[in-house]
Design a protein around this motif. Structure first.
Motif, PDB file in Angstrom:
ATOM      1  N   GLY A 203      -7.656   0.209   5.828  1.00 46.18           N
ATOM      2  CA  GLY A 203      -8.630  -0.882   5.829  1.00 46.18           C
ATOM      3  C   GLY A 203      -7.867  -2.183   5.810  1.00 46.18           C
ATOM      4  O   GLY A 203      -6.637  -2.180   5.887  1.00 46.18           O
ATOM      5  N   GLY A 204      -8.589  -3.280   5.691  1.00 41.95           N
ATOM      6  CA  GLY A 204      -7.930  -4.579   5.663  1.00 41.95           C
ATOM      7  C   GLY A 204      -7.358  -4.930   7.020  1.00 41.95           C
ATOM      8  O   GLY A 204      -7.783  -4.401   8.052  1.00 41.95           O
ATOM      9  N   GLU A 205      -6.361  -5.798   7.020  1.00 41.46           N
ATOM     10  CA  GLU A 205      -5.796  -6.271   8.282  1.00 41.46           C
ATOM     11  C   GLU A 205      -4.717  -5.360   8.824  1.00 41.46           C
ATOM     12  O   GLU A 205      -4.596  -5.158  10.021  1.00 41.46           O
ATOM     13  N   LYS A 206      -3.912  -4.811   7.917  1.00 37.90           N
ATOM     14  CA  LYS A 206      -2.768  -4.023   8.331  1.00 37.90           C
ATOM     15  C   LYS A 206      -2.974  -2.530   8.111  1.00 37.90           C
ATOM     16  O   LYS A 206      -2.102  -1.736   8.408  1.00 37.90           O
ATOM     17  N   GLY A 207      -4.102  -2.174   7.556  1.00 35.91           N
ATOM     18  CA  GLY A 207      -4.353  -0.763   7.286  1.00 35.91           C
ATOM     19  C   GLY A 207      -3.976  -0.357   5.880  1.00 35.91           C
ATOM     20  O   GLY A 207      -4.681   0.423   5.247  1.00 35.91           O
ATOM     21  N   PHE A 208      -2.851  -0.903   5.390  1.00 37.21           N
ATOM     22  CA  PHE A 208      -2.423  -0.558   4.026  1.00 37.21           C
ATOM     23  C   PHE A 208      -3.173  -1.383   2.992  1.00 37.21           C
ATOM     24  O   PHE A 208      -3.208  -1.026   1.825  1.00 37.21           O
ATOM     25  N   ASP A 209      -3.764  -2.506   3.447  1.00 37.90           N
ATOM     26  CA  ASP A 209      -4.417  -3.416   2.501  1.00 37.90           C
ATOM     27  C   ASP A 209      -5.926  -3.190   2.440  1.00 37.90           C
ATOM     28  O   ASP A 209      -6.725  -4.105   2.607  1.00 37.90           O
ATOM     29  N   LEU A 210      -6.251  -1.945   2.173  1.00 37.85           N
ATOM     30  CA  LEU A 210      -7.647  -1.575   1.960  1.00 37.85           C
ATOM     31  C   LEU A 210      -8.230  -2.466   0.851  1.00 37.85           C
ATOM     32  O   LEU A 210      -7.646  -2.553  -0.223  1.00 37.85           O
ATOM     33  N   PRO A 211      -9.376  -3.114   1.098  1.00 38.86           N
ATOM     34  CA  PRO A 211      -9.941  -3.980   0.057  1.00 38.86           C
ATOM     35  C   PRO A 211     -10.212  -3.218  -1.237  1.00 38.86           C
ATOM     36  O   PRO A 211     -10.624  -2.057  -1.205  1.00 38.86           O
ATOM     37  N   ALA A 212      -9.992  -3.893  -2.330  1.00 37.97           N
ATOM     38  CA  ALA A 212     -10.171  -3.259  -3.643  1.00 37.97           C
ATOM     39  C   ALA A 212     -11.596  -2.757  -3.833  1.00 37.97           C
ATOM     40  O   ALA A 212     -11.833  -1.813  -4.595  1.00 37.97           O
TER      41      ALA A 212
END
Ligand code: ING
Ligand code: ZN
Length: 309
Positions: free
Chosen positions: A276-285
Motif C-alpha cells: 500500500g502507500g506510494e512505494k508498496g512498503f508504506d502501507l498506511p497505518a
C-alpha cells in the motif's frame, strides 16, 4: 492484567515500543509466556522471542512447534505489526483458540532486524538491509534474506555491498541471521516456519534458489491453499500460492530455503503481506488492524492443520 496501552495497531510501533510490549507480556503473563533474547544485532540491540507456553497444560517439551519471524527486512513495517498482533491474540485472547495455544508451541520473533527497522524509522523509510559495515565504506548493510547458506550467492543475489540484495561476505556473517539459525537449531519438532515480509500477497514455499520443487511440494501447496482460503474468507483479500522461484523469480540464501533444506522443517513459507502507500512498503497505518486480522485467520488455520496432521 492492566490494560495494554503500549500498542494499539493504529500506528506502527517503534523498537522501544515493541520492547516495552514484550516486557509487558512477560510481566503480565508469566504463566503463559517465556520472553527470551536470542542474540544481539550488529548495533547491540537484543533480538527477542516470545514463546507461548501455558503452564496450566501438561508440559511436554516435544510438542509440535511453529516458528515465526518478522522484520528480516527493515522497511516492511507491516510484518512486525502482524507478529505483534499474533502475540497479542495468542496471549491475551486465547479463549478463542485454546487448542492451538495449548497443544502447539508458538515461538515468535517479531523483529529480527531491529537496527534496520530503527534506521527505516529515523532516516530512510525505504531501508531494507541490516546496518552492518561492509568492505565499501560508502555502502552499509547486508540483506539478511540472502545471508543463509543454502546456495549462498546463487541466483537473485549480489556480491556488491551497495546493492539491496547484498549477501554479505560469507554465509551467516550477520549476527541477526545467526541468531535465527541458532534458535531454530535449538528447537526440536518444529513443524511450520513462517517468515513475514511485504509485499505482494503470496504464500511462498521453497525453493527460492532455483526452478525446482521440493519432493513434497504438493503438501506445501495444499497447506498454502488452506491458508489462502481462510484469509480470503475474512474480507475477500486474494493471495497466490506457489514456490518463490515460480512466482517471484529465484533468490538464493533465504531463510525459508534454509529452514526446509537444512533445519528439516517440512512446512516453510515466506508470507508476503499486502502492500500500500506510494512505494508498496508504506502501507498506511490505518490498514494494520485489517491486515493483521485477516492474516491471523490464515495462520490460525495453519495451526489447526498442523495440529490435526
Ligand atoms: N521478498 C523476498 C526477498 O527476500 C523471496 C522474496 C521470498 C526471496 C522467498 C527468497 C525467498 O526478496 C521480499 N519482499 O523481501
Ligand atoms: Zn522482505
Amino acid at each position: 492484567p492492566s490494560p495494554n496501552n503500549i500498542i494499539n495497531f493504529r500506528a506502527y510501533s517503534t523498537v522501544e515500543q515493541i520492547d516495552a510490549y514484550l516486557d509487558y507480556i512477560s510481566d503480565q503473563y508469566p504463566d503463559i509466556t517465556d520472553v527470551k533474547t536470542i542474540g544481539y544485532s550488529g548495533e547491540g540491540r537484543p533480538i527477542r522471542m516470545v514463546r507461548i507456553h501455558p503452564r496450566t497444560v501438561r508440559r511436554n517439551s516435544n510438542k509440535p512447534k511453529i516458528l515465526v519471524d518478522a522484520g528480516i527486512h527493515a522497511r516492511e513495517w507491516i510484518a512486525p505489526a502482524v507478529a505483534l498482533y499474533m502475540i497479542q491474540q495468542l496471549v491475551e485472547n486465547n479463549d478463542d483458540h485454546r487448542n492451538i495455544t495449548e497443544q502447539l508451541e508458538w515461538h515468535i520473533i517479531p523483529l529480527l532486524n531491529p537496527d534496520g527497522y530503527a534506521y527505516s524509522m529515523t532516516t530512510d523509510r525505504m531501508w531494507r538491509k541490516n546496518r552492518s559495515n561492509t568492505t565499501n565504506p560508502y555502502c552499509s548493510g547486508v540483506d539478511l534474506n540472502r545471508n543463509f547458506d543454502l546456495f549462498f550467492g546463487g541466483l537473485g543475489t549480489s556480491s556488491d555491498p551497495c546493492d539491496e540484495t547484498y549477501t554479505g561476505k560469507v554465509p551467516f556473517s550477520e549476527p541477526e541471521a545467526r541468531a535465527l539459525r541458532d534458535y531454530a537449531t535449538s528447537l526440536s519438532n518444529v513443524r511450520l516456519y513462517l517468515t513475514l515480509h511485504s509485499f505482494g500477497q503470496f504464500f511462498l514455499y521453497p525453493w527460492g534458489f532455483g526452478d525446482v520443487l521440493p519432493r513434497d511440494w504438493r503438501d506445501l501447496d495444499k497447506l498454502g491453499r488452506v491458508a489462502q482460503k481462510a484469509l480470503e474468507r475474512v474480507r475477500g483479500t486474494k493471495y497466490r500460492v506457489g514456490s518463490s522461484t515460480n512466482l517471484l523469480g529465484a533468490a538464493a540464501g533465504g531463510s525459508d530455503d534454509w529452514m526446509k533444506g537444512r533445519a528439516g522443517i517440512k512446512y516453510s513459507y515466506t508470507v508476503e503481506l499486502p502492500g500500500g502507500g506510494e512505494k508498496g512498503f508504506d502501507l498506511p497505518a490505518s490498514q494494520i488492524l485489517a491486515v493483521s486480522q485477516e492474516t491471523w485467520e490464515a495462520l490460525k488455520t495453519m495451526g489447526y492443520f498442523i495440529l490435526e496432521e
